[in-house]
Structure formats: C-alpha cells, structure tokens
Write a protein that holds these residues in place. Structure first.
Motif, PDB file in Angstrom:
ATOM      1  N   UNK A  80       0.827  -1.207   0.000  1.00  0.00           N
ATOM      2  CA  UNK A  80       0.000   0.000   0.000  1.00  0.00           C
ATOM      3  C   UNK A  80       0.866   1.264   0.000  1.00  0.00           C
ATOM      4  N   UNK A  81       1.970   1.245   0.726  1.00  0.00           N
ATOM      5  CA  UNK A  81       2.879   2.392   0.729  1.00  0.00           C
ATOM      6  C   UNK A  81       3.406   2.677  -0.669  1.00  0.00           C
ATOM      7  N   UNK A  82       3.844   1.631  -1.342  1.00  0.00           N
ATOM      8  CA  UNK A  82       4.444   1.811  -2.663  1.00  0.00           C
ATOM      9  C   UNK A  82       3.398   2.258  -3.684  1.00  0.00           C
ATOM     10  N   UNK A  83       2.238   1.620  -3.679  1.00  0.00           N
ATOM     11  CA  UNK A  83       1.182   2.010  -4.613  1.00  0.00           C
ATOM     12  C   UNK A  83       0.729   3.444  -4.338  1.00  0.00           C
ATOM     13  N   UNK A  84       0.603   3.785  -3.046  1.00  0.00           N
ATOM     14  CA  UNK A  84       0.242   5.156  -2.692  1.00  0.00           C
ATOM     15  C   UNK A  84       1.274   6.154  -3.175  1.00  0.00           C
ATOM     16  N   UNK A  85       2.557   5.805  -3.036  1.00  0.00           N
ATOM     17  CA  UNK A  85       3.602   6.708  -3.517  1.00  0.00           C
ATOM     18  C   UNK A  85       3.529   6.881  -5.033  1.00  0.00           C
ATOM     19  N   UNK A  86       3.333   5.774  -5.760  1.00  0.00           N
ATOM     20  CA  UNK A  86       3.265   5.868  -7.216  1.00  0.00           C
ATOM     21  C   UNK A  86       2.112   6.774  -7.653  1.00  0.00           C
ATOM     22  N   UNK A  87       0.984   6.699  -6.945  1.00  0.00           N
ATOM     23  CA  UNK A  87      -0.138   7.580  -7.265  1.00  0.00           C
ATOM     24  C   UNK A  87       0.212   9.043  -6.990  1.00  0.00           C
ATOM     25  N   UNK A  88       0.855   9.291  -5.841  1.00  0.00           N
ATOM     26  CA  UNK A  88       1.224  10.662  -5.486  1.00  0.00           C
ATOM     27  C   UNK A  88       2.251  11.220  -6.458  1.00  0.00           C
ATOM     28  N   UNK A  89       3.219  10.401  -6.831  1.00  0.00           N
ATOM     29  CA  UNK A  89       4.227  10.866  -7.793  1.00  0.00           C
ATOM     30  C   UNK A  89       3.588  11.174  -9.142  1.00  0.00           C
TER      31      UNK A  89
END
Length: 202
Positions: A80-89
């Motif tokens: 979830x952290x990584x997917x959330x970061x990819x969305x934010x980026x």
C-alpha cells in the motif's frame, strides 16, 4: 516450490528492487539527471509488480485473503505504501518522497521475513465478510498516515530551504511547497474516515 521458500525469494527480490530504486531516487535529488529519475521509477515499478505477484499468489494458494498472519499484513502495508507513492508521484511529481518512503516499505518487508510465512491459522469463526474490510481499511489508513508523515518532512525541508539566503540545489530538487501540503492534507483527510471504518468494523 514450497510456498514459504517462494515467499522468501519474492520478498528478497522486492526488497532489492526497492533498495535500488531508493538509491537512484537519492542520486537524482543530488544530481539533476532526468535519466536517473526514469531508472528509479522503473526499478520501483518492477519491485511493485513482484510484490503484487507475491501477495496475489498467496491469496490464490490459500484460497482466502492473506490477512490472517503478520507476514501477510506486513506485505500488505508495504504494498500500500508503494502504490500510494506511485499515485502521489503521478499526480504531483513528488519524487523526493521516495527517499523517505521506500526505506519504510523495505523495513516492513524485512520484518515480514522474520515472521513465518505460513497460511492463515485464524479460527473459522473469525473469517467473516468484515475481516477484509477491517484489516484492509486499517492498513490503508496506516499507509496514508505514513505518506502524510513523509510529505510533512518534505514540507519542513522546503520551508527550511526557503528561509536560507541564496540559491540552493536541494530547493530546486524539492517539489513545490503548496503541492506537498495539498498531498499531505488529502492523505490525512482520507485516512481518518478509513480509521473510523476500522473501529466500526472491528
């Protein structure tokens, strides 16, 4: 191949990809190279795909959502952290957040390695329709709060650089302060209702 052995190998490959991505993101902050940023994102996407295959594969093998043991829950949190970061980026181009966030995801996966990657052993009475909602909303909220904390660090760095006289290389590489604040606010605004859902469903 035994599921425990396969899980360990997949976790190792995922941590390696995330570690390489973290190093490349750090270098891209120090050196204004667009190519480094592309390589960093590529390594992160590869790691996220391996991570997804690992989590989804455990779901297929066990026949139930892998939410009943700490190993799987740590996998979910890191994913979830990584997917959330990819969305934010993708939305706000906040690549500086990766230097803080990806090590947290790596630590979650390394902690998972200490746990036995065994199938869920919860009593049958606990396997209800509320379990995926309860666990999923809880760790999605945790991931959003972790993202908000990282964005707050970016805001503090940006404010500190703005107060310094003269040009700064770090200031040029950091995202706009308003974008970081907006993203942090939205993460918190989404996290609180999810945490409320966690309390109601638990």
């Amino acid at each position: 191949m035994h599921m425990e052995t396969a899980s360990t190998l997949f976790v190792g490959a995922t941590v390696t990809a995330y570690g390489v991505s973290t190093w490349l993101y750090g270098r891209s902050l120090a050196l204004p190279s667009l190519r480094l940023g592309h390589w960093a994102r590529g390594a992160l996407i590869v790691g996220a795909l391996v991570h997804t295959v690992l989590f989804g594969g455990r779901w297929v093998v066990t026949g139930t959502p892998p939410l009943g043991d700490l190993f799987s829950i740590l996998l979910l949190y890191g994913w979830l952290l990584v997917v959330g970061y990819l969305l934010i980026e993708g939305l706000w181009r906040l690549s500086a957040l990766a230097v803080y966030l990806l090590p947290v995801a790596c630590l979650a996966l390394l902690a998972a390695l200490v746990m036995p990657p065994a199938p869920p052993t919860l009593p049958a009475v606990l396997w209800s329709g509320w379990l995926p909602i309860h666990v999923g909303s809880a760790f999605l909220a945790y991931a959003l709060f972790t993202l908000a904390a990282g964005l707050s660090v970016v805001c503090l760095l940006q404010e500190g650089q703005l107060r310094r006289p003269g040009p700064s290389r770090l200031l040029r590489r950091l995202p706009a302060l308003t974008a970081a604040r907006r993203a942090a606010y939205r993460c918190v605004a989404l996290g609180y209702p999810l945490m409320t859902l966690t309390l109601i469903s638990g």
